[in-house]
Motif scaffolding. Structure first.
Motif, mmCIF file in Angstrom:
data_model
loop_
_atom_site.group_PDB
_atom_site.id
_atom_site.type_symbol
_atom_site.label_atom_id
_atom_site.label_comp_id
_atom_site.label_asym_id
_atom_site.label_seq_id
_atom_site.Cartn_x
_atom_site.Cartn_y
_atom_site.Cartn_z
ATOM 1 N N ARG A 73 76.437 -36.817 -24.924
ATOM 2 C CA ARG A 73 76.945 -38.003 -25.611
ATOM 3 C C ARG A 73 77.589 -38.983 -24.636
ATOM 4 O O ARG A 73 77.498 -40.201 -24.809
ATOM 5 C CB ARG A 73 77.947 -37.575 -26.691
ATOM 6 C CG ARG A 73 77.276 -37.019 -27.936
ATOM 7 C CD ARG A 73 78.294 -36.475 -28.907
ATOM 8 N NE ARG A 73 77.711 -36.291 -30.245
ATOM 9 C CZ ARG A 73 78.264 -35.538 -31.196
ATOM 10 N NH1 ARG A 73 79.397 -34.885 -30.947
ATOM 11 N NH2 ARG A 73 77.682 -35.437 -32.370
ATOM 12 N N GLU A 74 78.242 -38.458 -23.610
ATOM 13 C CA GLU A 74 78.925 -39.332 -22.650
ATOM 14 C C GLU A 74 77.959 -40.060 -21.727
ATOM 15 O O GLU A 74 78.159 -41.239 -21.407
ATOM 16 C CB GLU A 74 79.915 -38.518 -21.818
ATOM 17 C CG GLU A 74 81.152 -38.061 -22.587
ATOM 18 C CD GLU A 74 82.107 -37.249 -21.738
ATOM 19 O OE1 GLU A 74 83.213 -36.944 -22.231
ATOM 20 O OE2 GLU A 74 81.769 -36.921 -20.584
ATOM 21 N N THR A 75 76.909 -39.368 -21.274
ATOM 22 C CA THR A 75 76.010 -39.955 -20.269
ATOM 23 C C THR A 75 74.671 -40.413 -20.830
ATOM 24 O O THR A 75 73.986 -41.231 -20.217
ATOM 25 C CB THR A 75 75.732 -38.944 -19.144
ATOM 26 O OG1 THR A 75 74.959 -37.854 -19.664
ATOM 27 C CG2 THR A 75 77.028 -38.422 -18.541
ATOM 28 N N GLY A 76 74.272 -39.849 -21.974
ATOM 29 C CA GLY A 76 73.000 -40.225 -22.574
ATOM 30 C C GLY A 76 71.787 -39.614 -21.898
ATOM 31 O O GLY A 76 70.651 -40.027 -22.163
ATOM 32 N N GLU A 77 71.991 -38.590 -21.044
ATOM 33 C CA GLU A 77 70.881 -37.959 -20.337
ATOM 34 C C GLU A 77 71.068 -36.448 -20.264
ATOM 35 O O GLU A 77 72.190 -35.947 -20.279
ATOM 36 C CB GLU A 77 70.759 -38.507 -18.911
ATOM 37 C CG GLU A 77 70.403 -39.973 -18.819
ATOM 38 C CD GLU A 77 70.248 -40.435 -17.377
ATOM 39 O OE1 GLU A 77 69.501 -41.400 -17.152
ATOM 40 O OE2 GLU A 77 70.876 -39.835 -16.480
ATOM 41 N N PHE A 78 69.947 -35.731 -20.152
ATOM 42 C CA PHE A 78 69.979 -34.290 -19.913
ATOM 43 C C PHE A 78 68.600 -33.851 -19.452
ATOM 44 O O PHE A 78 67.616 -34.577 -19.585
ATOM 45 C CB PHE A 78 70.419 -33.508 -21.154
ATOM 46 C CG PHE A 78 69.543 -33.677 -22.366
ATOM 47 C CD1 PHE A 78 68.528 -32.767 -22.657
ATOM 48 C CD2 PHE A 78 69.747 -34.728 -23.255
ATOM 49 C CE1 PHE A 78 67.732 -32.912 -23.785
ATOM 50 C CE2 PHE A 78 68.959 -34.885 -24.389
ATOM 51 C CZ PHE A 78 67.940 -33.971 -24.646
ATOM 52 N N ASP A 105 64.377 -24.153 -8.984
ATOM 53 C CA ASP A 105 63.433 -23.041 -9.078
ATOM 54 C C ASP A 105 62.829 -22.864 -10.459
ATOM 55 O O ASP A 105 62.018 -21.952 -10.662
ATOM 56 C CB ASP A 105 64.130 -21.744 -8.642
ATOM 57 C CG ASP A 105 64.542 -21.791 -7.176
ATOM 58 O OD1 ASP A 105 63.752 -22.300 -6.364
ATOM 59 O OD2 ASP A 105 65.650 -21.336 -6.849
ATOM 60 N N SER A 106 63.177 -23.726 -11.397
ATOM 61 C CA SER A 106 62.537 -23.672 -12.713
ATOM 62 C C SER A 106 61.131 -24.245 -12.586
ATOM 63 O O SER A 106 60.937 -25.300 -11.972
ATOM 64 C CB SER A 106 63.333 -24.479 -13.734
ATOM 65 O OG SER A 106 62.655 -24.525 -14.980
ATOM 66 N N PRO A 107 60.123 -23.585 -13.152
ATOM 67 C CA PRO A 107 58.749 -24.077 -12.988
ATOM 68 C C PRO A 107 58.472 -25.399 -13.689
ATOM 69 O O PRO A 107 57.609 -26.164 -13.253
ATOM 70 C CB PRO A 107 57.897 -22.947 -13.565
ATOM 71 C CG PRO A 107 58.800 -22.195 -14.473
ATOM 72 C CD PRO A 107 60.168 -22.311 -13.882
ATOM 73 N N VAL A 108 59.190 -25.687 -14.778
ATOM 74 C CA VAL A 108 58.999 -26.932 -15.521
ATOM 75 C C VAL A 108 60.363 -27.494 -15.902
ATOM 76 O O VAL A 108 61.230 -26.758 -16.371
ATOM 77 C CB VAL A 108 58.174 -26.709 -16.813
ATOM 78 C CG1 VAL A 108 58.043 -28.014 -17.591
ATOM 79 C CG2 VAL A 108 56.811 -26.131 -16.504
ATOM 80 N N SER A 109 60.531 -28.790 -15.691
ATOM 81 C CA SER A 109 61.750 -29.464 -16.127
ATOM 82 C C SER A 109 61.369 -30.688 -16.950
ATOM 83 O O SER A 109 60.465 -31.440 -16.573
ATOM 84 C CB SER A 109 62.612 -29.871 -14.935
ATOM 85 O OG SER A 109 63.117 -28.729 -14.274
ATOM 86 N N ILE A 110 62.060 -30.865 -18.067
ATOM 87 C CA ILE A 110 61.789 -31.960 -18.996
ATOM 88 C C ILE A 110 62.985 -32.910 -18.972
ATOM 89 O O ILE A 110 64.074 -32.554 -19.413
ATOM 90 C CB ILE A 110 61.537 -31.427 -20.421
ATOM 91 C CG1 ILE A 110 60.374 -30.430 -20.411
ATOM 92 C CG2 ILE A 110 61.258 -32.575 -21.382
ATOM 93 C CD1 ILE A 110 60.171 -29.713 -21.739
ATOM 94 N N GLU A 111 62.769 -34.091 -18.421
ATOM 95 C CA GLU A 111 63.849 -35.064 -18.271
ATOM 96 C C GLU A 111 63.959 -35.911 -19.537
ATOM 97 O O GLU A 111 62.953 -36.442 -20.025
ATOM 98 C CB GLU A 111 63.593 -35.944 -17.054
ATOM 99 C CG GLU A 111 63.478 -35.140 -15.760
ATOM 100 C CD GLU A 111 63.193 -36.017 -14.556
ATOM 101 O OE1 GLU A 111 63.438 -37.252 -14.627
ATOM 102 O OE2 GLU A 111 62.727 -35.481 -13.531
ATOM 103 N N CYS A 112 65.164 -36.021 -20.049
ATOM 104 C CA CYS A 112 65.365 -36.670 -21.344
ATOM 105 C C CYS A 112 66.481 -37.702 -21.317
ATOM 106 O O CYS A 112 67.471 -37.555 -20.591
ATOM 107 C CB CYS A 112 65.727 -35.623 -22.410
ATOM 108 S SG CYS A 112 64.493 -34.336 -22.657
#
Length: 203
Positions: free
Chosen positions: A78-83, A130-137
Motif C-alpha cells: 500500500r505504501e509503495t504500490g509495487e511488489f 535464485d527464484s526461477p520465475v519472478s512476477i513484477e507487479c
C-alpha cells in the motif's frame, strides 16, 4: 457439525465449533506459494510467503494474493504500490519456511536468512535472485474481506531464468520444481506430470 448422510460429514461454518480456516487449508490443496518481496516507505525490505495466491485476470494480466491479517507485506504494498512474486522452488524450502516467522517490521527477512536479491527489470522492488520465475507487479487494488485483504497486482513483467525455459519459450514445469502448501504443517513437492489435451468441443 452434523451428518447429513452416512457418507459425508457436514461442517456448518456458522457453527462456532467448526474451525473453518484449517478446514479450508486442508481442503483447498495444493496451493501455489507466492514468495513476495516488498519494501516499506522507509526502505526496509520484506520477504514473506503467501499461499492464498492465483491468477485473477488473463487480459490484462493480473495476479492476486491474500493477506490474512494486516501483515508487513500488505502495509508495504500500500505504501509503495509495487511488489514482486517469486516462484517458491524446492531448492529454497528452508528459506521460504523461515521467512514465514514473525520478524519485527524493522528486519529484512532476506538479509536475516541470507536470501540473495537482485534488481528487478521494471519495478523498484528487488526479486529473489535464485527464484526461477519472478512476477513484477504494480498494485491494482485491494479488497477488504473480513479479517483478510485481497491484493490484486497488475503484472508489468515476468522474468524467467534461461535454464528453466523449454523449447517453446515457456517455463518448463519439471525444471521449476515448484512447492505448494497443503493442510496442517504439510508441504507438497513437485508432483508427477501427465499431459491431457483439452477437447475442442463437446461430443
Amino acid at each position: 457439525m452434523s451428518t447429513s448422510d452416512t457418507e459425508r460429514v457436514v461442517f456448518d461454518t456458522a457453527d462456532p465449533d467448526v474451525r473453518a480456516y484449517p478446514l479450508l487449508t486442508a481442503s483447498v490443496v495444493p496451493r501455489p506459494i507466492a514468495w513476495v518481496t516488498s519494501r516499506s516507505a522507509d526502505g526496509v525490505g520484506n520477504l514473506a510467503p503467501h499461499s492464498f495466491y492465483t491468477v485473477a485476470c488473463a487480459n490484462p494480466p493480473i495476479v492476486q494474493f491474500t493477506s490474512v491479517g494486516a501483515k508487513d507485506t500488505l502495509r508495504n504494498v500500500r505504501e509503495t504500490g509495487e511488489f514482486v512474486i517469486n516462484l517458491a522452488g524446492a531448492a529454497m524450502v528452508e528459506a521460504i519456511n523461515g521467512s514465514s516467522a514473525r520478524y519485527d517490521a524493522e528486519v529484512d527477512e532476506a538479509q536475516a536468512l541470507d536470501v540473495r536479491l537482485e534488481p528487478s527489470a521494471l519495478v523498484s522492488i528487488p526479486r529473489v535472485a535464485d527464484s526461477p520465475v519472478s512476477i513484477e507487479c504494480r498494485l491494482h487494488s485491494t479488497i477488504e474481506l473480513g479479517d483478510s485483504t485481497l491484493v490484486l497486482g497488475d503484472v508489468v513483467a515476468v522474468t524467467v531464468r534461461r535454464e528453466v525455459l523449454a523449447d517453446d519459450g515457456l517455463p518448463d514445469f519439471a525444471a521449476l520444481q515448484p512447492l505448494s502448501r497443503l493442510g496442517r504443517n504439510e508441504w507438497g513437492g513437485p508432483p508427477p506430470l501427465f499431459a491431457l489435451d483439452r477437447p475442442h468441443r463437446a461430443p
